[in-house]
Scaffold this active site. Structure first.
Site, PDB file in Angstrom:
ATOM      1  N   LYS A 164       0.863  -1.181   0.000  1.00 55.71           N
ATOM      2  CA  LYS A 164       0.000   0.000   0.000  1.00 55.71           C
ATOM      3  C   LYS A 164       0.902   1.234   0.000  1.00 55.71           C
ATOM      4  O   LYS A 164       1.928   1.255   0.708  1.00 55.71           O
ATOM      5  CB  LYS A 164      -0.854  -0.033   1.271  1.00 55.71           C
ATOM      6  CG  LYS A 164      -1.846   1.092   1.452  1.00 55.71           C
ATOM      7  CD  LYS A 164      -2.655   0.842   2.732  1.00 55.71           C
ATOM      8  CE  LYS A 164      -3.740   1.882   2.951  1.00 55.71           C
ATOM      9  NZ  LYS A 164      -4.583   1.546   4.125  1.00 55.71           N
ATOM     10  N   SER A 195      -9.412   1.513   3.379  1.00 53.24           N
ATOM     11  CA  SER A 195      -8.601   2.329   2.498  1.00 53.24           C
ATOM     12  C   SER A 195      -7.587   1.558   1.673  1.00 53.24           C
ATOM     13  O   SER A 195      -7.022   2.099   0.720  1.00 53.24           O
ATOM     14  CB  SER A 195      -7.873   3.389   3.325  1.00 53.24           C
ATOM     15  OG  SER A 195      -6.945   2.782   4.223  1.00 53.24           O
ATOM     16  N   SER A 244      -9.384  -0.938   7.553  1.00 53.37           N
ATOM     17  CA  SER A 244      -8.937  -0.629   6.198  1.00 53.37           C
ATOM     18  C   SER A 244      -8.245  -1.772   5.476  1.00 53.37           C
ATOM     19  O   SER A 244      -8.010  -1.684   4.268  1.00 53.37           O
ATOM     20  CB  SER A 244      -8.000   0.585   6.215  1.00 53.37           C
ATOM     21  OG  SER A 244      -8.748   1.766   6.384  1.00 53.37           O
TER      22      SER A 244
END
Lengths: 486, 93
Positions: A89, A164, A188
């Site tokens: 990420k 996210s 997330s």
């Protein structure tokens, strides 16, 4: 009798689990370069429509794959992720590579050193493919006003992948990589895993260092793998976990051998369940309630005992997490909120700015309630049970059209019950258990005692084998999606 | 979505009274928030304010809920903590 095909011949390379690929790498039937080229080819073919990746580091990936192959030929085995591709990420630093946080505020920021997660994966011989899309600063939303487009849900162009760690969910579901590393502050990693049909682990608070990763909420941030299978997650956690002098949050708890924990079954385990949080809530899709009941039946059939428990009200967990989250996130971003309000995405600004109004007394009260909630969870569940099996998301993925111009979206698009275990720090895993009538993935959440990821993995592995449908990939993503639909 | 900071309003018996009451609460919350952000030197752009205030109102409600929760931490003398070490930093510990 003809020769049986090897696992390598019978299976597309992206369908090999990390342990399966590792075995072939060690036997010489497969090279890391082949595995990496396969992943890069799929990214080149499929990601123009998915937008899972912000950056693909093709040259360095192939260099690291060649090094991994050289090491294995020389007899050096760096562990369960040796030669295996993964992606981060884009909140984690990797030396020499931009860390954008999907934000105009970080465009052009190139990391000078590795985050601890990246350093451990590199030392473990793993092969970094690049950086994955995220909601801005791991908080915003599925936005079109950021430097990069939002990731798409491979199961449906009309639905969001959640966030996210949106790029992580999309990349794993589409078979671009088996392993990604995400962050999970209120859900997330577990959210996109749930909505993309992948496995998402929020380890125990402090299991994985956040050094070199963007902070969102210093006492709620967790870091962990989002993968296609439970075995993939165990392998990744084995490499990235551990105390880190650079991150005082990391716990000194001993590391288990999580890959060895697999295959031990669930006979004799005591499983708690808490339908009071979701079963009578009209928001909960019936398929999810029945899916959890089916999962509990599977565990019972494998020799576990199942008992219903009554937890403290969900709203108290949620309020506690939201107040802590808001205060801490505002503290991180307050300078930019003051000086560069227009440089944030609209959703990000509207989600972080309210924390300006949290009084110190309310923050400290939330921290007191937090300790009480953790004790309540331990006394209600973990003094007498080994795991809690409960809801993860209450509905399948929200539609793009559910999101209005201004935050917040309607409750329908906010269906996760993940924040309680961010508040308490217990390990929690989002596991796919099939599909709803709308064709989208559903799952459940398995929660363990602090530092007992091993038992969480054992339960997840049994359920995955019976309910996980790991053979089923999104339909239609192997066609050329030129242009996308943004 | 993995996040939820929307505060859903409960249905009221008298819709007109509920609208008046909600407007009053919103107005009070806005005045309070303006004071706080003014003290911090922050100007919230007008076109973003609706979403920010919705989030702030939700947080106000949640903070009030937390104040009402009966825990055994209430009345701790002199702010003394029963914890050892920094387990605020280690909620899973």
């Amino acid at each position: 009798m003809p020769d049986m095909p090897s696992a390598r011949q019978a299976t597309a390379l992206h369908e090999l689990s990390v342990p399966e690929a590792g075995a072939l790498l060690r036997s010489g039937e497969l090279t890391s370069v082949e595995l990496t080229r396969h992943a890069l080819d799929r990214i080149a073919r499929l990601d123009p429509a998915l937008h899972a990746f912000i950056l693909v580091t093709e040259r360095t990936a192939l260099e690291r794959a060649e090094a991994a192959d050289r090491d294995l030929r020389a007899g050096t085995d760096r562990g369960p992720m040796h030669g295996i591709p993964y992606a981060l990420k884009d909140i984690f630093d990797a030396e020499g590579v931009p860390t954008t946080n999907a934000s105009w505020l970080r465009t052009g920021d190139v990391a000078r050193t590795d985050s601890t997660v990246e350093r451990r994966l590199r030392a473990g011989g793993a092969v970094g493919l690049g950086k994955l899309t995220t909601f801005e600063f791991a908080v915003g939303g599925p936005s079109f006003d950021l430097p990069v487009p939002p990731a798409r849900n491979p199961w449906s162009e009309e639905h969001v992948p959640s966030g996210s760690s949106s790029g992580s969910g999309a990349a794993v579901a589409a078979g671009l990589t088996r392993v990604t590393i995400g962050s999970d502050t209120s859900g997330s990693t577990r959210g996109p895993a749930f909505h993309c049909g992948a496995v998402g682990l929020k380890p125990t608070y402090g299991r994985v260092s956040g050094h070199g990763a963007q902070t969102l909420s210093r006492t709620l941030d967790h870091f962990g793998p989002l993968t296609w299978t439970v075995a993939d997650a165990a392998a990744a956690l084995q490499v990235i976990a551990g105390a880190d002098p650079a991150d005082p949050r990391t716990a000194g708890a001993p590391l288990d051998d999580w890959t060895a924990a697999l295959g031990r079954g669930v006979a004799g385990l005591r499983v708690a369940t808490s339908p009071g949080w979701y079963a009578d809530d009209p928001l909960t899709m019936p398929e999810i309630t029945t899916g959890i009941e089916r999962a509990l039946g599977v565990l019972g059939g494998h020799g576990a005992s199942v008992e219903e428990v009554t937890l403290p009200p969900y709203d108290v967990f949620n309020a506690c997490g939201r107040v802590v989250f808001a205060a801490e996130a505002f503290a991180v971003h307050q300078d930019d909120l003051r000086r560069h309000p227009r440089s944030f995405g609209r959703y990000t600004y509207q989600r972080v700015m309210p924390g300006a109004g949290i009084a110190a007394a309310d923050y400290l009260r939330a921290m007191d309630v937090r300790r009480w909630l953790k004790r309540q969870l331990d006394e209600t569940v973990f003094d007498r049970h080994d795991v809690l099996v409960t809801v993860c998301g209450q509905t399948t993925a929200a539609r793009w059209s559910d999101f209005p111009e201004n935050w917040p979206p309607p409750k329908l698009a906010n269906d996760m019950q993940t924040i309680p275990f961010s508040v308490t720090g217990h390990p929690a895993l989002s596991l796919p258990i099939g599909f709803a009538a709308d064709g989208l993935p559903i799952g459940l959440q398995i929660v363990g005692r602090a530092h007992d990821e091993a038992t969480v993995f054992r339960v997840a592995e049994v359920l995955e084998a019976e309910l996980g449908e790991r053979h089923r990939r999104p339909q239609g993503i192997d066609i050329d999606h030129t242009g996308g639909n943004s | 979505m993995a996040t939820d900071d929307a505060g859903a309003a409960a249905p009221a018996a008298d819709p007109a009274a509920a609208v008046d009451s909600a407007a009053a609460v919103r107005s009070a919350a806005e005045a309070e928030f303006d004071t706080l952000t003014g003290r911090l030197g922050i100007d919230v752009p007008a076109d973003l304010k609706g979403g920010v205030l919705a989030g702030y109102q939700g947080l106000r409600d949640m903070a009030a809920l937390l104040r009402s929760v009966e825990t055994d931490h209430r009345g701790r003398p002199g702010g003394r903590d029963d914890r050892t070490g920094n387990d605020e930093e280690r909620p899973g510990a």
